[in-house]
Scaffold this motif. Structure first.
Motif: not given
Ligand code: PGA
Length: 233
Positions: A10-12, A101-103, A150-152, A154-158, A186-189, A209-212
């Protein structure tokens, strides 16, 4: 068959009221799907901000939700004079998992390899299952990690996930370094097509999953795709 795993970060985000709303909707969705036995459904975990832990735990326990709690970070130190930190022992009163160690922790809070190693040690000492996040196949992965994501960056939240081809190459390289523990992507799923294409690769056991994860309907829907179609190994 390895059990598919869906972890929400959920992040912040979210208030106490929104947490109740999320959990109520999650409960309803699970009831619709006949999901009550955690052994007979994807493993579902949400990593919430620290102040939401007591509220979420109480709701989950009261309603016997098939959902586990995680935290998004942990102090590299134990109990003591560490202003602003939450130690693993306290977190374990509420949660069973911890992201390490989240990005975003590496980028905005400058967490170092040394700190991550201390966090892992604290987590293991206090029976929190570590989910170790790595941005590529080139980082070292501690042997004590129980789940790897594995969370590249470039894919996180983009809105642009990694390509399945590249993720397969990276996933296989990471697999070669770790024992038979779950490996997540993980990353924009967000959508069905991404979920299906990554699951079909056979190298990932599920998703971080972040946003989702902010919408319980989307969160459960992604879990449902994996489960119904038995797409992940
Ligand atoms: P995202 O975030 O699904 O919004 O790209 C993933 C994460 O940061 O774990």
């Amino acid at each position: 068959m390895r059990q598919p795993l869906v972890i929400g970060n959920w992040k912040s985000n979210k208030s106490i009221e929104e947490t109740h709303d999320w959990l109520l909707l999650f409960k309803e969705k699970c009831e619709e799907l006949g999901w009550s036995d955690p052994e007979n459904m994807p493993t579902c975990i949400i990593c919430v901000p620290f102040p939401l832990l007591p509220v979420a735990k109480e709701y989950i326990d009261t309603h016997h939700l098939p959902l586990s709690l995680g935290v998004q970070d942990i102090s590299p130190y134990g109990e003591g004079a560490y202003t602003g930190e939450v130690n693993a022992q306290l977190a374990h009163e509420f949660a069973s998992y911890v992201l390490i160690g989240h990005a975003e922790r590496r980028k905005y809070f400058h967490e170092t390899e040394q700190e991550l190693a201390f966090e892992l040690l604290e987590a293991k000492t206090h029976e929190l299952t570590p989910i170790f996040c790595t941005p590529s196949e080139n980082e070292s992965i501690p042997q004590s990690a129980d789940i790897v994501a594995y969370e590249p960056t470039f894919a996180i939240g983009t809105g642009t996930p990694d390509t399945p081809e590249h993720a397969l190459m990276v996933g296989n390289k990471i697999r070669a370094k770790i024992s038979a523990i779950p490996l997540l992507y993980g990353g924009s799923v967000y959508d069905d097509a991404t979920v299906k294409s990554f699951c079909k690769l056979g190298v990932f056991d599920g998703f971080l999953l972040g946003t989702a994860s902010l919408d319980p309907v989307v969160f459960v829907h992604i879990a449902e795709i994996m489960w119904k179609e038995q797409l992940c190994p």
